[in-house]
Design a protein around this motif. Structure first.
Motif, PDB file in Angstrom:
ATOM      1  N   TYR A 104     -11.883  -2.861   2.839  1.00 61.92           N
ATOM      2  CA  TYR A 104     -11.664  -2.655   1.409  1.00 61.92           C
ATOM      3  C   TYR A 104     -11.363  -1.190   1.142  1.00 61.92           C
ATOM      4  O   TYR A 104     -11.895  -0.302   1.817  1.00 61.92           O
ATOM      5  CB  TYR A 104     -12.910  -3.078   0.611  1.00 61.92           C
ATOM      6  N   ASP A 105     -10.546  -0.942   0.110  1.00 62.28           N
ATOM      7  CA  ASP A 105     -10.202   0.432  -0.246  1.00 62.28           C
ATOM      8  C   ASP A 105     -11.211   0.990  -1.249  1.00 62.28           C
ATOM      9  O   ASP A 105     -12.212   0.332  -1.580  1.00 62.28           O
ATOM     10  CB  ASP A 105      -8.762   0.514  -0.769  1.00 62.28           C
ATOM     11  N   ALA A 106     -10.955   2.189  -1.762  1.00 65.90           N
ATOM     12  CA  ALA A 106     -11.874   2.853  -2.686  1.00 65.90           C
ATOM     13  C   ALA A 106     -12.031   2.097  -3.999  1.00 65.90           C
ATOM     14  O   ALA A 106     -13.034   2.258  -4.696  1.00 65.90           O
ATOM     15  CB  ALA A 106     -11.402   4.277  -2.953  1.00 65.90           C
ATOM     16  N   ASP A 107     -11.063   1.246  -4.344  1.00 66.96           N
ATOM     17  CA  ASP A 107     -11.152   0.426  -5.551  1.00 66.96           C
ATOM     18  C   ASP A 107     -11.748  -0.951  -5.263  1.00 66.96           C
ATOM     19  O   ASP A 107     -11.675  -1.853  -6.103  1.00 66.96           O
ATOM     20  CB  ASP A 107      -9.768   0.263  -6.179  1.00 66.96           C
ATOM     21  N   GLN A 108     -12.307  -1.122  -4.081  1.00 69.07           N
ATOM     22  CA  GLN A 108     -12.948  -2.355  -3.636  1.00 69.07           C
ATOM     23  C   GLN A 108     -11.976  -3.522  -3.599  1.00 69.07           C
ATOM     24  O   GLN A 108     -12.331  -4.665  -3.875  1.00 69.07           O
ATOM     25  CB  GLN A 108     -14.154  -2.692  -4.513  1.00 69.07           C
ATOM     26  N   ARG A 109     -10.754  -3.243  -3.213  1.00 71.33           N
ATOM     27  CA  ARG A 109      -9.739  -4.278  -3.081  1.00 71.33           C
ATOM     28  C   ARG A 109      -9.421  -4.472  -1.600  1.00 71.33           C
ATOM     29  O   ARG A 109      -9.414  -3.517  -0.823  1.00 71.33           O
ATOM     30  CB  ARG A 109      -8.479  -3.900  -3.858  1.00 71.33           C
ATOM     31  N   THR A 110      -9.175  -5.713  -1.230  1.00 69.14           N
ATOM     32  CA  THR A 110      -8.865  -6.045   0.157  1.00 69.14           C
ATOM     33  C   THR A 110      -7.640  -5.280   0.633  1.00 69.14           C
ATOM     34  O   THR A 110      -6.644  -5.179  -0.080  1.00 69.14           O
ATOM     35  CB  THR A 110      -8.567  -7.560   0.276  1.00 69.14           C
ATOM     36  N   ILE A 111      -7.719  -4.761   1.833  1.00 66.95           N
ATOM     37  CA  ILE A 111      -6.552  -4.155   2.472  1.00 66.95           C
ATOM     38  C   ILE A 111      -5.987  -5.215   3.404  1.00 66.95           C
ATOM     39  O   ILE A 111      -6.628  -5.619   4.379  1.00 66.95           O
ATOM     40  CB  ILE A 111      -6.924  -2.871   3.243  1.00 66.95           C
ATOM     41  N   THR A 114      -6.442  -6.417   7.481  1.00 67.92           N
ATOM     42  CA  THR A 114      -7.704  -5.979   8.082  1.00 67.92           C
ATOM     43  C   THR A 114      -8.655  -7.131   8.349  1.00 67.92           C
ATOM     44  O   THR A 114      -9.602  -6.989   9.112  1.00 67.92           O
ATOM     45  CB  THR A 114      -8.431  -4.958   7.182  1.00 67.92           C
ATOM     46  N   GLY A 135      -7.055   4.447   4.375  1.00 68.59           N
ATOM     47  CA  GLY A 135      -7.379   3.710   3.165  1.00 68.59           C
ATOM     48  C   GLY A 135      -8.617   2.846   3.214  1.00 68.59           C
ATOM     49  O   GLY A 135      -9.113   2.425   2.172  1.00 68.59           O
ATOM     50  N   VAL A 136      -9.148   2.570   4.383  1.00 69.78           N
ATOM     51  CA  VAL A 136     -10.335   1.707   4.477  1.00 69.78           C
ATOM     52  C   VAL A 136     -11.585   2.541   4.188  1.00 69.78           C
ATOM     53  O   VAL A 136     -11.883   3.493   4.897  1.00 69.78           O
ATOM     54  CB  VAL A 136     -10.444   1.030   5.866  1.00 69.78           C
ATOM     55  N   GLU A 137     -12.286   2.148   3.125  1.00 70.38           N
ATOM     56  CA  GLU A 137     -13.517   2.844   2.732  1.00 70.38           C
ATOM     57  C   GLU A 137     -14.772   2.084   3.153  1.00 70.38           C
ATOM     58  O   GLU A 137     -15.820   2.681   3.329  1.00 70.38           O
ATOM     59  CB  GLU A 137     -13.539   3.056   1.217  1.00 70.38           C
TER      60      GLU A 137
END
Length: 159
Positions: A104-111, A114, A135-137
């Motif tokens: 997930y990215d910083a906006d908690q959206r699936t990348i 992954t 981009g993966v947080e």
């Protein structure tokens, strides 16, 4: 790089234990463990045989959006203490042969690209790969059979 595993937050656990509504607006269901397959998302330990536990719908995200999945989780019905987990050590409650890992990215959206099913013995290597990807947080660890959320893995702060 070091990895830290994060359980359900204490405030959510206390809210649910006090009968507060879950993510679907329902009171948590109370059950007694038969001693198999009941991983507590708060302490990241298994609920022992004969111990009471709760089943609740939980959304482990701070905002609601298309990627903010809701699903069932278990937690001890009574106050529990998180297991001491050494940095970079998988939580002991991860006992299935494989899990879904998803970045997930910083906006908690699936990348995209992954997500996938990973054998338990390969989780640490895959986490390192994902957490060093652009981009993966964070990485969610979920049941590969039921898609239930177990915990979150993030890069650990180094001293």
């Amino acid at each position: 790089m070091h990895i830290k595993f994060e359980p359900m937050d204490k405030a959510t656990a206390e809210h649910l234990r006090s009968g507060g509504a879950d993510a679907n607006g329902n009171a948590p269901e109370r059950r007694i463990s038969d001693g198999t397959g009941v991983p507590c998302r708060c302490c990241m330990q298994m609920v022992g045989k004969g111990e009471p536990y709760l089943i609740a719908a939980w959304r482990p995200f701070t905002a609601t959006h298309a990627y903010a999945e809701t699903g069932p989780v278990f937690l001890h019905a009574d106050l529990c203490t998180p297991a001491p987990i050494e940095q970079d050590q998988l939580p002991a409650f991860l006992q299935s042969p494989d899990y879904i890992l998803r970045g997930y990215d910083a906006d908690q959206r699936t990348i995209y690209g992954t997500g996938g099913v990973v054998k338990l013995s390969e989780i640490e290597a895959r986490l390192e790969e994902l957490l060093t990807s652009p981009g993966v947080e964070a990485v969610h660890i979920r049941s590969s059979r039921n898609n239930c959320y177990h915990c979150k893995a993030v890069r650990a702060e180094t001293a």
